[in-house]
Design an enzyme around this catalytic site. Structure first.
Site, PDB file in Angstrom:
ATOM      1  N   TYR A  12      15.081 -13.207  20.259  1.00 23.82           N
ATOM      2  CA  TYR A  12      16.320 -12.868  20.952  1.00 23.82           C
ATOM      3  C   TYR A  12      17.511 -13.647  20.402  1.00 23.82           C
ATOM      4  O   TYR A  12      18.656 -13.269  20.635  1.00 23.82           O
ATOM      5  CB  TYR A  12      16.184 -13.180  22.443  1.00 23.82           C
ATOM      6  CG  TYR A  12      16.242 -11.965  23.320  1.00 23.82           C
ATOM      7  CD1 TYR A  12      15.798 -10.730  22.856  1.00 23.82           C
ATOM      8  CD2 TYR A  12      16.717 -12.053  24.619  1.00 23.82           C
ATOM      9  CE1 TYR A  12      15.830  -9.630  23.682  1.00 23.82           C
ATOM     10  CE2 TYR A  12      16.739 -10.952  25.442  1.00 23.82           C
ATOM     11  CZ  TYR A  12      16.301  -9.746  24.969  1.00 23.82           C
ATOM     12  OH  TYR A  12      16.332  -8.658  25.787  1.00 23.82           O
ATOM     13  N   LYS A  45       0.970 -17.765  20.871  1.00 27.02           N
ATOM     14  CA  LYS A  45       0.210 -17.476  19.648  1.00 27.02           C
ATOM     15  C   LYS A  45       0.194 -18.752  18.808  1.00 27.02           C
ATOM     16  O   LYS A  45       0.504 -18.765  17.610  1.00 27.02           O
ATOM     17  CB  LYS A  45       0.888 -16.292  18.918  1.00 27.02           C
ATOM     18  CG  LYS A  45       0.100 -15.704  17.783  1.00 27.02           C
ATOM     19  CD  LYS A  45      -1.074 -14.862  18.192  1.00 27.02           C
ATOM     20  CE  LYS A  45      -1.833 -14.381  16.976  1.00 27.02           C
ATOM     21  NZ  LYS A  45      -3.194 -13.928  17.258  1.00 27.02           N
ATOM     22  N   ASP A  61      -3.085 -12.428  22.120  1.00 24.07           N
ATOM     23  CA  ASP A  61      -3.929 -11.228  22.005  1.00 24.07           C
ATOM     24  C   ASP A  61      -5.000 -11.219  23.091  1.00 24.07           C
ATOM     25  O   ASP A  61      -5.282 -10.196  23.717  1.00 24.07           O
ATOM     26  CB  ASP A  61      -4.539 -11.085  20.600  1.00 24.07           C
ATOM     27  CG  ASP A  61      -4.881 -12.406  19.948  1.00 24.07           C
ATOM     28  OD1 ASP A  61      -4.277 -13.419  20.329  1.00 24.07           O
ATOM     29  OD2 ASP A  61      -5.741 -12.443  19.070  1.00 24.07           O
ATOM     30  N   ASP A 106       8.082  -9.683  26.482  1.00 23.39           N
ATOM     31  CA  ASP A 106       8.536  -8.303  26.417  1.00 23.39           C
ATOM     32  C   ASP A 106       7.315  -7.367  26.428  1.00 23.39           C
ATOM     33  O   ASP A 106       7.232  -6.425  27.229  1.00 23.39           O
ATOM     34  CB  ASP A 106       9.306  -8.134  25.098  1.00 23.39           C
ATOM     35  CG  ASP A 106      10.167  -6.907  25.070  1.00 23.39           C
ATOM     36  OD1 ASP A 106      10.383  -6.309  26.126  1.00 23.39           O
ATOM     37  OD2 ASP A 106      10.628  -6.543  23.971  1.00 23.39           O
TER      38      ASP A 106
END
Ligand code: NAD
Length: 421
Positions: A159, A226, A280, A304
């Protein structure tokens, strides 16, 4: 406060922050923005629902005093610009606001009006609950187990918008610099993007998420990251998250590791479990073990994706509310866009903005009115009185957007009469 073109209502009072807490009068002024496209449709349905709920819950002792500010096409008409200063000032001054969707202008200086509102007002937490209401069609076998709130960081990560197109002098310069300074080879035909994740922004987001879990007596907060691949951005977010949990909220939390190593796998009474999941895996977990997750704190891009996935699991965008929050200022909004092809047709689902209103009522502490709306919506959906987006899955004739609003009002009145009877 001097506005250029707005006149604050004379019959309401300001919500104020005193000693770090909101002070809400019985007649608070709340700023609202109608929005573009289907904005007027959903508001025609939503305003009566919010007003009726407050009237019923407090027997007329409390009342929202609506103060309209402008953004998007309506602002263009009134001010000759899409996001006038008056709008920022009104939200900052009155603290609590709620908006309909805004069309992203093409070919102007704005990347997005929504992003600009968030950045200028420093609304760093995008808060998106995903809760299933009985009768809503869902791809899940047990949608009733889904009840999560995502806290998505809203000022940095991708962003922050640091990007250069392939072949531009800027991209070439960065590629050459990486080679010269660090011996890093990047293909010359690459576009370049940089994602900053700061300790400051990560910690204030996590702080808000944990405080929310405490205030709402929720059993867990999970950091989604992640970090196995991006150690110094996503991995650092997780590390800073645990630092906040263990230094600022030690009395309220236990880590999952502590539960396993010190408490024999059993969470001590009244404690919030803090855990982390790789992004994930998190996507699998929300589907396979949704009841093990309550608050998810994460960075911008992960947030998001996961919040839209969760919205799909509980009925889609028409049912998904959200809030953009700073330290105190909160701008509630329908999650979906302005859906221009449905504008003015009175067909879309107003639940997203109504449920954003529910979040808003809870934020100002008016839980009785919020509960009533949730019950009214549940009842209406159980009666299969739904708009086209849900009707096509349930296999019934759709009702109009405004009729849905009326049906929720009727059901709320019936619920109150039943209690009084
Ligand atoms: P959209 O969310 O407006 O519409 C996509 C589809 O979702 C619609 O065609 C419709 O099928 C469905 N949908 C949307 N709202 C619904 C509702 N209330 N009830 C039932 N179904 C609904 O997305 P888009 O078409 O990609 O974007 C249109 C404009 O809105 C663009 O300018 C976009 O940038 C903007 N936008 C604004 C926001 C916001 O204000 N927060 C969010 C997303 C998109």
């Amino acid at each position: 406060m001097k506005f250029k073109k707005l006149t604050p209502p004379a019959d309401g009072e300001k919500i104020e922050v005193k000693n770090g807490r909101l002070h809400v009068p019985d007649n608070p002024i709340i700023v609202w923005i109608e929005g573009d496209g289907t904005g007027p449709d959903i508001w025609r349905a939503a305003h009566p629902v919010l007003n009726t709920a407050v009237e019923l819950a407090y027997e007329g002792k409390r009342r929202i005093v609506w103060f309209e500010a402008y953004a998007g096409e309506k602002a263009q008409a009134v001010y000759g610009e899409l996001l006038p200063d008056d709008t920022f000032k009104a939200i900052a001054e009155y603290i609590v606001a709620i908006k309909g969707p805004l069309t992203t202008p093409v070919g102007t200086g704005f990347r997005s009006l929504n992003v600009t509102l968030r950045q200028v007002l420093d609304l760093y937490a995008c808060v998106r609950p995903a809760k299933w209401y009985e009768g809503v069609p869902s791809p899940m076998r047990h949608p009733e187990k889904v009840n999560m709130v995502v806290f998505r960081e809203a000022t940095e990560d991708l962003y922050a918008g640091i990007e250069w197109e392939k072949g531009t002098p800027e991209a070439q310069k960065v590629i050459e610099w990486l080679k010269k300074e660090f011996g890093i080879e990047v293909r010359p035909d690459s576009g370049i993007g940089i994602k900053p994740i700061s300790e400051f922004a990560s910690k204030r987001l996590v702080r808000k998420a944990i405080q929310y879990a405490i205030d709402n007596k929720l059993p867990s907060v999970t950091f989604m990251h992640k970090g196995n691949i991006m150690k110094y951005t996503e991995g650092a977010f997780m590390k800073w998250g645990y630092e906040v949990a263990l230094t600022e909220f030690r009395d309220y939390v236990v880590t999952e590791q502590e539960v396993n190593e010190q408490y024999g796998g059993k969470v001590p009474e009244g404690k919030i479990v803090v855990k982390d999941r790789i992004a994930d895996n998190m996507f699998q977990q929300i589907q396979t073990r949704p009841d093990e997750y309550h608050v998810i704190a994460t960075m911008n891009v992960n947030g998001d994706y996961i919040s839209d996935a969760l919205a799909a699991m509980v009925g889609g965008l028409g049912m998904a509310p959200s809030a953009n929050m700073g330290d105190y200022i909160a701008l509630f909004e329908a999650t979906h866009g302005s859906a221009p092809k449905y504008a003015g047709k009175d067909v879309v689902n107003p639940s997203s903005v109504i449920l954003s209103g529910v979040m808003m009522l809870r934020y100002i502490g008016w839980h009785e009115a919020a509960d009533l709306i949730e019950k009214g919506i549940s009842e209406t959906i159980k009666q299969k009185r739904v708009t086209y987006d849900l009707a096509r899955h349930i296999g019934v004739q759709p009702i109009k957007c405004s009729e849905f609003g009326q049906a929720v009002c009727e059901n709320m009145k019936a619920l109150v009469e039943k209690v009084l009877a």
